[in-house]
Design a protein around this motif. Structure first.
Motif, PDB file in Angstrom:
ATOM      1  N   GLN A  27       1.062  -1.086  -0.123  1.00 23.93           N
ATOM      2  CA  GLN A  27      -0.121  -0.232  -0.015  1.00 23.93           C
ATOM      3  C   GLN A  27       0.765   1.279  -0.101  1.00 23.93           C
ATOM      4  N   PRO A  28       1.088   2.091  -1.118  1.00 21.53           N
ATOM      5  CA  PRO A  28       0.299   1.582  -2.318  1.00 21.53           C
ATOM      6  C   PRO A  28       0.984   0.465  -2.984  1.00 21.53           C
ATOM      7  N   THR A  29       0.194  -0.090  -4.005  1.00 24.88           N
ATOM      8  CA  THR A  29       1.053  -1.080  -4.916  1.00 24.88           C
ATOM      9  C   THR A  29       1.832  -0.671  -5.794  1.00 24.88           C
ATOM     10  N   GLY A  30       2.793  -1.269  -6.329  1.00 24.23           N
ATOM     11  CA  GLY A  30       3.666  -1.002  -7.241  1.00 24.23           C
ATOM     12  C   GLY A  30       4.972  -0.420  -6.727  1.00 24.23           C
ATOM     13  N   VAL A  31       5.478  -0.891  -5.885  1.00 26.28           N
ATOM     14  CA  VAL A  31       6.717  -0.514  -5.050  1.00 26.28           C
ATOM     15  C   VAL A  31       7.594  -1.603  -4.900  1.00 26.28           C
ATOM     16  N   ILE A  32       8.785  -1.846  -5.852  1.00 28.52           N
ATOM     17  CA  ILE A  32       9.397  -2.891  -5.493  1.00 28.52           C
ATOM     18  C   ILE A  32      11.133  -2.473  -5.970  1.00 28.52           C
ATOM     19  N   SER A  33      11.964  -2.986  -5.004  1.00 28.16           N
ATOM     20  CA  SER A  33      13.210  -2.473  -5.191  1.00 28.16           C
ATOM     21  C   SER A  33      14.143  -3.594  -4.705  1.00 28.16           C
ATOM     22  N   LEU A  34      15.208  -3.733  -5.221  1.00 35.20           N
ATOM     23  CA  LEU A  34      16.468  -4.520  -4.966  1.00 35.20           C
ATOM     24  C   LEU A  34      17.660  -3.965  -5.045  1.00 35.20           C
ATOM     25  N   THR A  35      18.756  -4.126  -4.010  1.00 32.86           N
ATOM     26  CA  THR A  35      19.923  -3.176  -3.723  1.00 32.86           C
ATOM     27  C   THR A  35      20.906  -4.018  -3.164  1.00 32.86           C
ATOM     28  N   GLY A  36      22.071  -4.175  -3.826  1.00 33.82           N
ATOM     29  CA  GLY A  36      23.154  -4.953  -3.205  1.00 33.82           C
ATOM     30  C   GLY A  36      24.290  -5.029  -3.979  1.00 33.82           C
ATOM     31  N   THR A  37      24.812  -6.216  -4.391  1.00 35.15           N
ATOM     32  CA  THR A  37      26.110  -6.570  -4.700  1.00 35.15           C
ATOM     33  C   THR A  37      25.936  -7.817  -5.342  1.00 35.15           C
ATOM     34  N   LEU A  38      26.857  -8.170  -6.666  1.00 34.14           N
ATOM     35  CA  LEU A  38      26.995  -9.319  -7.330  1.00 34.14           C
ATOM     36  C   LEU A  38      28.269  -9.458  -7.762  1.00 34.14           C
ATOM     37  N   THR A  39      28.678 -10.594  -8.110  1.00 32.41           N
ATOM     38  CA  THR A  39      30.010 -10.990  -8.781  1.00 32.41           C
ATOM     39  C   THR A  39      29.621 -11.719 -10.162  1.00 32.41           C
ATOM     40  N   THR A  40      30.273 -11.030 -11.063  1.00 33.79           N
ATOM     41  CA  THR A  40      30.212 -11.651 -12.442  1.00 33.79           C
ATOM     42  C   THR A  40      30.981 -12.941 -12.715  1.00 33.79           C
ATOM     43  N   ALA A  41      30.803 -13.712 -13.520  1.00 29.11           N
ATOM     44  CA  ALA A  41      31.294 -14.778 -14.023  1.00 29.11           C
ATOM     45  C   ALA A  41      32.956 -14.630 -14.266  1.00 29.11           C
ATOM     46  N   ASP A  42      33.373 -13.401 -14.817  1.00 32.10           N
ATOM     47  CA  ASP A  42      34.596 -13.279 -14.773  1.00 32.10           C
ATOM     48  C   ASP A  42      35.074 -12.733 -13.455  1.00 32.10           C
ATOM     49  N   GLY A  43      34.332 -12.580 -12.351  1.00 37.53           N
ATOM     50  CA  GLY A  43      34.919 -12.232 -11.110  1.00 37.53           C
ATOM     51  C   GLY A  43      34.938 -11.016 -10.705  1.00 37.53           C
ATOM     52  N   ARG A  44      34.493 -10.025 -11.288  1.00 39.57           N
ATOM     53  CA  ARG A  44      34.285  -8.665 -11.053  1.00 39.57           C
ATOM     54  C   ARG A  44      33.182  -8.617  -9.968  1.00 39.57           C
ATOM     55  N   GLN A  45      33.302  -7.617  -9.044  1.00 41.93           N
ATOM     56  CA  GLN A  45      32.168  -7.438  -8.049  1.00 41.93           C
ATOM     57  C   GLN A  45      31.812  -6.190  -8.533  1.00 41.93           C
ATOM     58  N   LEU A  46      30.448  -6.034  -8.549  1.00 44.11           N
ATOM     59  CA  LEU A  46      29.523  -4.806  -8.693  1.00 44.11           C
ATOM     60  C   LEU A  46      28.486  -4.243  -7.700  1.00 44.11           C
ATOM     61  N   ILE A  47      28.230  -3.261  -7.651  1.00 44.80           N
ATOM     62  CA  ILE A  47      27.056  -2.958  -6.644  1.00 44.80           C
ATOM     63  C   ILE A  47      25.941  -2.244  -7.578  1.00 44.80           C
ATOM     64  N   PHE A  48      24.884  -2.500  -7.437  1.00 41.29           N
ATOM     65  CA  PHE A  48      23.563  -2.316  -8.016  1.00 41.29           C
ATOM     66  C   PHE A  48      22.462  -1.709  -7.173  1.00 41.29           C
ATOM     67  N   SER A  49      21.478  -1.214  -7.902  1.00 41.72           N
ATOM     68  CA  SER A  49      20.409  -0.661  -7.115  1.00 41.72           C
ATOM     69  C   SER A  49      19.178  -0.693  -8.188  1.00 41.72           C
ATOM     70  N   LEU A  50      17.787  -1.370  -7.989  1.00 35.87           N
ATOM     71  CA  LEU A  50      16.751  -1.336  -8.994  1.00 35.87           C
ATOM     72  C   LEU A  50      15.577  -0.786  -8.139  1.00 35.87           C
ATOM     73  N   ILE A  51      14.907   0.104  -8.686  1.00 34.48           N
ATOM     74  CA  ILE A  51      13.752   0.644  -7.654  1.00 34.48           C
ATOM     75  C   ILE A  51      12.779   0.749  -8.862  1.00 34.48           C
ATOM     76  N   SER A  52      11.570   0.274  -8.873  1.00 40.81           N
ATOM     77  CA  SER A  52      10.343   0.352  -9.714  1.00 40.81           C
ATOM     78  C   SER A  52       9.081   0.929  -9.059  1.00 40.81           C
ATOM     79  N   ASN A  53       8.686   1.761  -9.494  1.00 40.06           N
ATOM     80  CA  ASN A  53       7.489   2.561  -8.753  1.00 40.06           C
ATOM     81  C   ASN A  53       6.254   2.594  -9.967  1.00 40.06           C
ATOM     82  N   GLY A  54       5.031   2.184  -9.585  1.00 39.74           N
ATOM     83  CA  GLY A  54       3.972   2.323 -10.759  1.00 39.74           C
ATOM     84  C   GLY A  54       3.679   1.309 -11.617  1.00 39.74           C
ATOM     85  N   HIS A  55       4.474   0.179 -11.376  1.00 42.86           N
ATOM     86  CA  HIS A  55       4.166  -0.936 -12.354  1.00 42.86           C
ATOM     87  C   HIS A  55       2.727  -1.628 -12.087  1.00 42.86           C
TER      88      HIS A  55
END
Length: 479
Positions: free
Chosen positions: A428-456
């Protein structure tokens, strides 16, 4: 002494006091032992032959059930979990893959995205990265960073009792801890085990020579603000969080076995009544400790590292708000939502974050009026990596394994064990999703990322699955 008593039979038979066994009995025992050894040899031989026969038959006619056919050997290599990064790994060309991934029809609302290299801080991809959006529970990462930065991982929240205005009274001084238990077992035991009111009562009685007071005064003067942050509804105070108070048992839950249990309307008073019962006092009244009143006893919460683990892994709104307010108390000298907002903004600025458009009404992200950007999240985590707040990375859930990501990435298995992140969802309200953190690529590179979606408009599960797919695909990137 029998062999089950760990005696050595050779030593026992060679002692001066051991009587020699009759020769006839000894011969019988030797013959029996010979037969036993022979029988065992036959069993072992048959078992080995049987195993060989099974292997041969399985090759020509593989069996099902608990046994695995030989052609499946050796087993597949286990998927990596928290694979280490490689500083020499190449930087991925995310501009070649992310536009198509983020064009997923399930992500049909406003989408703020940011990906950066953890080692150099170089921004690798951005999409509407400076657009302020409601972050939902990803806001808890901001609370964790501020707490680690200002309080440290070992900080503990105190709850103390001091002498009252009369000889037959004591004052319970609330310090901001919502994780107290009655007897050492409670809702937060699994991660951030709370201090025990039973222990506190025993310490007070010991300090008073065993004499119970008649009255317990409850001092909640440390918290001087409204019981809810702006935008949080009364219904959410009963289920998703509790009316804020500077002292609680089990986070104010009426059922300490449930995350979303109904909550007490006045959790501080309930805690004081529990304490008075344990102490043997008959009355609880509101009051304030006198300046310089002698301390009778004090107990402390679990260390901040455990509290952060708890509210990050389980996405506990009440505990994250309590920690945010505790940080405000230490830094600004007052436990208010406004002071908390000031601390969060200043902390991010100190870490090099662009704070334009950011709004902090609470520390949990439960308020739909909070605002963060994907850029701010990645800049904050990049700054935290080189500061006292770096402990936050240890608390992030692991995709497919822990916390609020334990049941995610089922359709994006490549990301399991290599993506770590804080989830965020508002119903409430609907349509708010997020994911924030880190990941490591297949080659071994560590990345930091954030995804935020509103209104879907495609539904929570669809958007979560899309974000899982995006981060899993980037984790496999050899681009």
């Amino acid at each position: 002494m029998s062999l089950s008593d760990n005696a050595d039979p050779k030593v026992a038979s060679s002692t001066p006091h051991a009587a020699p066994a009759p020769q006839q009995g000894g011969a019988r025992r030797r013959r029996a032992l010979t037969w036993v050894l022979a029988a065992l040899a036959i069993v072992v031989t048959v078992a080995a032959a049987g195993g060989l026969v099974w292997q041969i038959s399985a090759v020509t006619s593989p069996r099902t059930g608990t046994l695995t056919a030989p052609e499946a050997y050796p087993p597949a290599e286990p998927a990596p979990v928290l694979a280490g990064s490689d500083a020499d790994a190449p930087l991925p060309d995310l501009a070649s893959v992310l536009p198509d991934l983020l064009a997923d029809a399930r992500l049909n609302g406003s989408l703020s995205a940011s990906f950066a290299d953890a080692l150099t801080g170089e921004v690798l991809f951005e999409q509407e990265a400076t657009t302020p959006l409601a972050p939902a529970s990803s806001m808890k990462v901001v609370t964790a960073v501020a707490a680690f930065q200002h309080l440290g991982a070992e900080y503990r929240i105190p709850t103390k009792v001091v002498e009252g205005p009369t000889e037959d009274s004591v004052v319970l001084v609330a310090g901001g801890d919502p994780t107290l238990t009655v007897d050492g077992e409670g809702y937060y035991t699994a991660y951030g085990k709370g201090a025990s009111l039973t222990e506190l009562a025993e310490l007070v009685l010991e300090a008073r020579g065993g004499t119970a007071p008649t009255t317990v005064y409850l001092d909640t003067s440390v918290f001087t603000d409204s019981v809810s942050a702006a935008g949080v509804t009364a219904a959410e105070l009963d289920t998703s969080t509790a009316p804020m108070a500077p002292i609680m048992v089990d986070g104010g839950r009426t059922d300490n076995t449930l995350k979303y249990s109904p909550h007490h309307a006045d959790p501080a008073l309930v805690a004081a009544q529990e304490f008075a019962n344990l102490l043997g006092a008959s009355t609880v009244e509101a009051g304030t400790a006198e300046a310089g009143a002698a301390e009778l006893a004090v107990v402390h919460s679990a260390p901040m590292s455990a509290l952060v683990d708890s509210f990050i892994l389980t996405s506990d709104n009440l505990l994250s708000d309590a920690v945010a307010l505790q940080t405000a108390l230490v830094v600004e000298g007052e436990m208010t939502w406004a002071a908390m907002s000031t601390v969060h903004a200043a902390t991010l600025e100190d870490l090099g974050v662009n704070t334009a458009g950011l709004v902090f009404h609470d520390g949990s992200g439960l308020s739909p009026d909070d605002r963060m950007t994907a850029e701010a999240f990645t800049q904050m985590l990049l700054g935290a990596a080189g500061s006292q707040a770096s402990s936050v990375f240890e608390s992030l859930p692991v995709a497919g394994y822990s916390g609020t990501l334990d049941d995610r990435f089922g359709d994006a298995e490549e990301g399991m064990g290599v993506v770590r992140g804080k989830t965020g969802t508002l119903t409430q309200p609907t349509g708010v999703i997020s994911l924030t953190g880190t990941l490591t690529t297949a080659d071994g590179r560590q990345l930091i990322f954030s995804l935020i979606s509103n209104g879907h408009t495609t539904g929570t599960e669809a958007v979560e699955a899309a974000m899982d797919a995006v981060t899993a695909e980037v984790s496999q990137c050899g681009c």
